[in-house]
Design an enzyme around this catalytic site. Structure first.
Site, PDB file in Angstrom:
ATOM      1  N   HIS A 148       0.833  -1.218   0.000  1.00  0.00           N
ATOM      2  CA  HIS A 148       0.000   0.000   0.000  1.00  0.00           C
ATOM      3  C   HIS A 148       0.864   1.264   0.000  1.00  0.00           C
ATOM      4  CE1 HIS A 148      -3.928  -1.883   0.098  1.00  0.00           C
ATOM      5  NE2 HIS A 148      -3.348  -2.840   0.817  1.00  0.00           N
ATOM      6  N   LEU A 173      -1.329 -13.372  -5.464  1.00  0.00           N
ATOM      7  CA  LEU A 173       0.007 -13.463  -6.058  1.00  0.00           C
ATOM      8  C   LEU A 173       0.019 -12.858  -7.470  1.00  0.00           C
ATOM      9  CD1 LEU A 173       0.900 -17.040  -4.740  1.00  0.00           C
ATOM     10  CD2 LEU A 173       1.589 -14.830  -3.777  1.00  0.00           C
ATOM     11  N   SER A 174      -0.953 -11.977  -7.708  1.00  0.00           N
ATOM     12  CA  SER A 174      -1.011 -11.170  -8.931  1.00  0.00           C
ATOM     13  C   SER A 174      -1.174 -11.966 -10.211  1.00  0.00           C
ATOM     14  CB  SER A 174       0.223 -10.267  -9.041  1.00  0.00           C
ATOM     15  OG  SER A 174       0.194  -9.339  -8.008  1.00  0.00           O
ATOM     16  N   SER A 175      -2.096 -12.912 -10.172  1.00  0.00           N
ATOM     17  CA  SER A 175      -2.399 -13.642 -11.410  1.00  0.00           C
ATOM     18  C   SER A 175      -2.981 -12.684 -12.448  1.00  0.00           C
ATOM     19  CB  SER A 175      -3.375 -14.780 -11.126  1.00  0.00           C
ATOM     20  OG  SER A 175      -4.552 -14.278 -10.531  1.00  0.00           O
ATOM     21  N   ASP A 211       2.228  -4.591  -9.042  1.00  0.00           N
ATOM     22  CA  ASP A 211       2.166  -5.948  -9.594  1.00  0.00           C
ATOM     23  C   ASP A 211       2.704  -5.995 -11.027  1.00  0.00           C
ATOM     24  OD1 ASP A 211       0.844  -6.163  -7.205  1.00  0.00           O
ATOM     25  OD2 ASP A 211      -1.146  -6.237  -8.101  1.00  0.00           O
ATOM     26  N   ASP A 269       2.503   1.863  -3.261  1.00  0.00           N
ATOM     27  CA  ASP A 269       2.732   2.162  -4.687  1.00  0.00           C
ATOM     28  C   ASP A 269       1.896   3.329  -5.193  1.00  0.00           C
ATOM     29  OD1 ASP A 269       0.390   0.584  -4.549  1.00  0.00           O
ATOM     30  OD2 ASP A 269       0.844  -0.562  -6.369  1.00  0.00           O
TER      31      ASP A 269
HETATM   32  C1  GLA Z   1      -2.557  -4.929  -4.799  1.00  0.00           C
HETATM   33  C2  GLA Z   1      -2.489  -3.860  -5.869  1.00  0.00           C
HETATM   34  C3  GLA Z   1      -1.121  -3.183  -5.868  1.00  0.00           C
HETATM   35  C4  GLA Z   1      -0.712  -2.729  -4.478  1.00  0.00           C
HETATM   36  C5  GLA Z   1      -0.927  -3.840  -3.474  1.00  0.00           C
HETATM   37  C6  GLA Z   1      -0.668  -3.398  -2.064  1.00  0.00           C
HETATM   38  O1  GLA Z   1      -1.696  -5.979  -5.101  1.00  0.00           O
HETATM   39  O2  GLA Z   1      -2.720  -4.429  -7.128  1.00  0.00           O
HETATM   40  O3  GLA Z   1      -1.115  -2.104  -6.785  1.00  0.00           O
HETATM   41  O4  GLA Z   1      -1.381  -1.559  -4.113  1.00  0.00           O
HETATM   42  O5  GLA Z   1      -2.243  -4.364  -3.534  1.00  0.00           O
HETATM   43  O6  GLA Z   1       0.675  -3.127  -1.908  1.00  0.00           O
END
Ligand code: GLA
Length: 351
Positions: A26, A110-112, A152, A28
């Site tokens: 939190h 995990l940002s899929s 991400d 970025d």
């Molecule tokens: C998610 C969002 C990111 C970032 C994180 C927290 O992954 O996609 O942009 O804000 O939360 O760090």
């Protein structure tokens, strides 16, 4: 005949990894710092040209799904992956048939989704600096209802084998950071699921904006500025961001000094700040972090990513994971390479 022959010949394959954030959550979207690593799991997209539409074939866990959408027009009622594909294809002004396979765990934080967007963007031929490509992917997420930052996408694009990546979201720079020798990264899946788009993510962003209206960019503010914030919740949110940026800086220094102990303590502090000041953890995730920290060989453990469920990341001494008995899905991961164009027959000379 010619069209299908063309579709056979002009194809581009690209892939992009998921990410785990080691510290700096939190931060970025207020131009702060973060230290993620790209994961060994990737989403691979093969694109072939198609007239005025986007067709997506997804192969997941042995099953195949097929969907099609026009290149423009209202897609808001469609599943998110189609909205993202439509936005990106529209941005590249090219219809395409996309064949998608992925090993990134879905919904685990995990940002899929970023892996999918980045792989689709590269397969469609969207080019530019990592920051330019990341911003197009971010706009796609926003159009599909998730107002995310750039963590991400940049982690997916700039990941590096065996290195974490220190990202500065104001300077728009990245720097590879090697983790202390003799350590391993453990990801523990809490099993708790909550979609970011439907969560309080937007509220947290709004609180940070409110703070910035009073004390200026949080990336430059210091804890002494916090007294100017009269709303106590806004003050807490800002305190997390300001202290988290400091912790990321210190963690990068600790990594360079091979100081796993200090790195781990910073991870623990980061978690406590995310839990109490930013309120994005859950009781289950707090408990898992505490449990992990009590195990032998664990330097530190924290939630990772947006929060409200998902995974925990721990830095541990090499071999520690093998001794854990947590009754959760768990992986030992090595920082891995970022996104790549794996084959390209769609260049201007072959068109
Ligand atoms: C998610 C969002 C990111 C970032 C994180 C927290 O992954 O996609 O942009 O804000 O939360 O760090």
């Amino acid at each position: 005949m010619q069209a299908s022959l063309d579709a056979e010949v002009h194809r581009r394959t690209a892939s992009a990894p998921g990410r785990v954030n080691l510290i700096g959550d939190h931060t970025d979207y207020t131009g702060g710092l973060a230290l993620p690593a790209a994961l060994p799991w990737r989403t691979t997209v093969v694109a072939t040209p198609l007239e005025a539409r986007v067709a997506v074939t997804t192969s997941l866990e042995g099953k195949q799904y097929f969907d099609e959408v026009a290149l423009s027009g209202d897609a808001s009622s469609l599943p998110a992956h189609l909205q993202l594909a439509q936005f990106l294809a529209h941005s590249s002004a090219a219809g395409a048939s996309l064949s998608v396979t992925s090993t990134v765990p879905v919904g685990a934080g995990l940002s899929s989704s970023a892996a999918y967007c980045v792989a689709v963007a590269l397969a469609l031929g969207i080019s530019g600096s990592p920051w330019e490509i990341a911003r197009i992917c971010q706009a796609a997420e926003a159009a599909a209802g998730a107002n995310v930052g750039l963590l991400d996408q940049i982690a997916a694009l700039c990941g590096s084998a065996n290195n974490a990546v220190l990202i500065d979201f104001t300077a728009e720079t990245t720097e590879n950071v090697t983790l202390p020798a003799g350590t391993e990264l453990i990801i523990v899946d809490s099993g708790e699921r909550r979609s970011l788009a439907n969560s309080a993510y937007g509220e947290r962003r709004a609180a940070c904006e409110q703070a910035e209206e009073v004390i200026g960019p949080l990336s430059r503010a210091s804890v002494t500025d916090l007294t100017a914030l009269k709303d106590l919740v806004v003050q807490q949110r800002a305190r997390h961001v300001i202290s988290e940026n400091l912790r990321v800086r210190q963690a990068a220094i600790a990594a360079k000094a091979e100081d796993a102990q200090s790195f781990g303590l910073l991870m623990n502090d980061s978690h406590e700040s995310l839990s109490s000041d930013f309120s994005v953890s859950t009781p289950g995730i707090d408990a898992l972090c505490h449990r992990l920290r009590s195990e032998a060989g664990i330097y530190g453990a924290r939630m990772t990513g947006g929060g409200f469920g998902g995974c925990i990341i721990a830095l541990a001494e090499h071999g520690a994971a093998a001794r854990l008995d947590l009754n959760c899905t768990m992986w030992v991961v090595a920082p891995s390479a970022g996104a790549s164009i794996d084959s390209d027959d769609m260049g201007p000379t072959s068109r």
